[in-house]
Design an enzyme around this catalytic site. Structure first.
Site, PDB file in Angstrom:
ATOM      1  N   ARG A   1      15.215  38.167  -6.363  1.00 44.65           N
ATOM      2  CA  ARG A   1      16.392  38.670  -7.090  1.00 44.65           C
ATOM      3  C   ARG A   1      17.625  38.116  -6.400  1.00 44.65           C
ATOM      4  O   ARG A   1      17.745  38.179  -5.175  1.00 44.65           O
ATOM      5  CB  ARG A   1      16.448  40.192  -7.099  1.00 44.65           C
TER       6      ARG A   1
ATOM      7  N   LYS B   1      24.403  34.509   8.710  1.00 49.20           N
ATOM      8  CA  LYS B   1      24.839  33.472   9.671  1.00 49.20           C
ATOM      9  C   LYS B   1      25.051  32.136   8.977  1.00 49.20           C
ATOM     10  O   LYS B   1      25.242  31.105   9.624  1.00 49.20           O
ATOM     11  CB  LYS B   1      23.784  33.303  10.771  1.00 49.20           C
TER      12      LYS B   1
ATOM     13  N   HIS C   1      16.004  38.487 -16.744  1.00 48.06           N
ATOM     14  CA  HIS C   1      15.241  39.485 -15.973  1.00 48.06           C
ATOM     15  C   HIS C   1      13.908  39.629 -16.716  1.00 48.06           C
ATOM     16  O   HIS C   1      13.683  40.587 -17.455  1.00 48.06           O
ATOM     17  CB  HIS C   1      16.019  40.801 -15.946  1.00 48.06           C
TER      18      HIS C   1
ATOM     19  N   ARG D   1      14.061  50.105  -8.998  1.00 42.06           N
ATOM     20  CA  ARG D   1      12.867  50.016  -9.822  1.00 42.06           C
ATOM     21  C   ARG D   1      12.087  48.710  -9.621  1.00 42.06           C
ATOM     22  O   ARG D   1      10.877  48.720  -9.383  1.00 42.06           O
ATOM     23  CB  ARG D   1      13.246  50.117 -11.324  1.00 42.06           C
ATOM     24  N   THR D   2      12.778  47.580  -9.724  1.00 44.21           N
ATOM     25  CA  THR D   2      12.086  46.287  -9.711  1.00 44.21           C
ATOM     26  C   THR D   2      11.428  46.055  -8.358  1.00 44.21           C
ATOM     27  O   THR D   2      10.256  45.655  -8.276  1.00 44.21           O
ATOM     28  CB  THR D   2      13.083  45.160 -10.024  1.00 44.21           C
TER      29      THR D   2
HETATM   30  N1   CP Z   1      16.178  47.748 -14.266  1.00 43.76           N
HETATM   31  C1   CP Z   1      16.352  47.256 -13.020  1.00 43.76           C
HETATM   32  O1   CP Z   1      16.312  46.048 -12.777  1.00 43.76           O
HETATM   33  O2   CP Z   1      16.563  48.218 -12.069  1.00 43.76           O
HETATM   34  P1   CP Z   1      16.777  47.913 -10.520  1.00 43.76           P
HETATM   35  O3   CP Z   1      18.090  47.200 -10.362  1.00 43.76           O
HETATM   36  O4   CP Z   1      16.783  49.264  -9.845  1.00 43.76           O
HETATM   37  O5   CP Z   1      15.647  47.066 -10.056  1.00 43.76           O
END
Ligand code: CP
Length: 313
Positions: A114, A92, A142, A64-65
């Protein structure tokens, strides 16, 4: 004059919701309202970030993100680069900072990161000239998930203030819980964290939440239930007796759902463990906002990229 026109956004980075004021959060939600309208047009694109370069740097898996940041950047007319830790020179031995600085050297304006390490986004923000947007750092924050969750609640109820919101499950490992908690309390909601003591330390009370270890105690009094994914990859076996026990005491089962308020709103950030933390009948039912959360994530990420992009010189 709306809040949108009165407020001045000054944040070059979005690292977490702990640092934002209530007005900042409302401003992002109001800005997302405008961008949601863009997605209803036949030509779903605006020139707001034309000439800017956005990099998605994902060192952990995401559906999603990652896709919604990509689409958000495209809809703002930015150039978008998709970078994965897997298959890169990280294997590496290149450090995160070196990797990010090399990507930045290609003329990047915004890096969306991320990473499994809490504080990874902050580290980049300290060493790089470009904007840094945190797309999830370990169990820390998040922020765009928190913002899209609040946006979806506001859309449903017309307000955040006064809502009673239960966040349920694996709280200790959840960056989503922390971002929701910071933002919801700032906007005047009551937050009840629910989970077994091994996954929900009492110390969360210091962050302004009510901590409850018995889901049935509060299930009938809340307006929103935000079910969290059980993060099997982060949980130690000593924290978690068995999946069946977890579902029995902390799952949103059909039986438990019958004891909720009639208009309870059910949320989940995804990905879901169907049949463990949430029953499929509820996740796919009329009181579920789960896909609405995903739709709203696009508008929120457009708003965030747009706002941090305005602060860049
Ligand atoms: N909710 C969320 O962060 O989903 P993803 O890990 O798929 O990005």
């Amino acid at each position: 004059m709306t809040a949108e026109t009165q407020h001045r956004w000054t944040h070059k980075h979005l690292l977490g919701l702990e640092q934002l004021s209530a007005d900042d959060i409302r401003f992002v939600l109001d800005t997302a309202d405008s961008f949601k309208e863009v997605s209803t047009r036949s030509i779903k694109k605006v020139p707001a970030l034309r000439g800017r370069v956005v990099v998605n740097a994902f060192f952990e898996d995401s559906t999603r993100t990652r896709t919604s940041f990509t689409l958000a950047a495209q809809r703002l007319s930015a150039d978008i680069l998709d970078f994965s830790g897997k298959g890169s020179s990280v294997s590496k031995g290149e450090t995160l900072i070196d990797t990010a600085r090399n990507i930045e050297a290609m003329g990047v304006d915004i890096i969306v990161i991320r990473h499994s390490a809490a504080g990874a986004a902050l580290q980049l923000a300290k060493t790089m000239k470009c904007s840094v947007v945190n797309a999830g750092d370990g169990a820390h924050e998040h922020p765009t998930q928190g913002l899209l969750d609040l946006y979806t609640m506001r859309e449903r109820f017309g307000r955040i203030e006064g809502l009673k919101v239960a966040i349920v499950g694996d709280i200790a490992n959840s960056r989503v819980a922390r971002s929701n908690l910071f933002a919801l309390t700032k906007l005047g909601a009551e937050v009840i964290l629910v989970g077994p003591p091994t996954l929900l330390p009492k110390s969360f009370e210091q962050l302004g939440a009510r901590v409850v270890h018995n889901f049935d105690e509060i299930v009938g009094e809340v307006d929103v239930i935000n079910m969290l994914r059980v993060q099997f990859e982060r949980i130690k076996s000593s924290q978690f007796p068995s999946v069946r026990e977890f579902t029995r005491f902390f799952g949103l089962t059909w039986d438990r759902f019958q004891r909720c308020k009639k208009d309870v709103f059910v949320m989940h950030p995804g990905p879901m463990n169907r049949g463990i933390e949430i029953s499929s009948d509820i996740a796919d039912g009329p009181q579920s906002g789960i896909l609405q959360q995903v739709t709203n994530g696009l508008a929120i990420r457009m708003a965030v990229l747009f706002l941090v992009g305005q602060v860049l010189v």
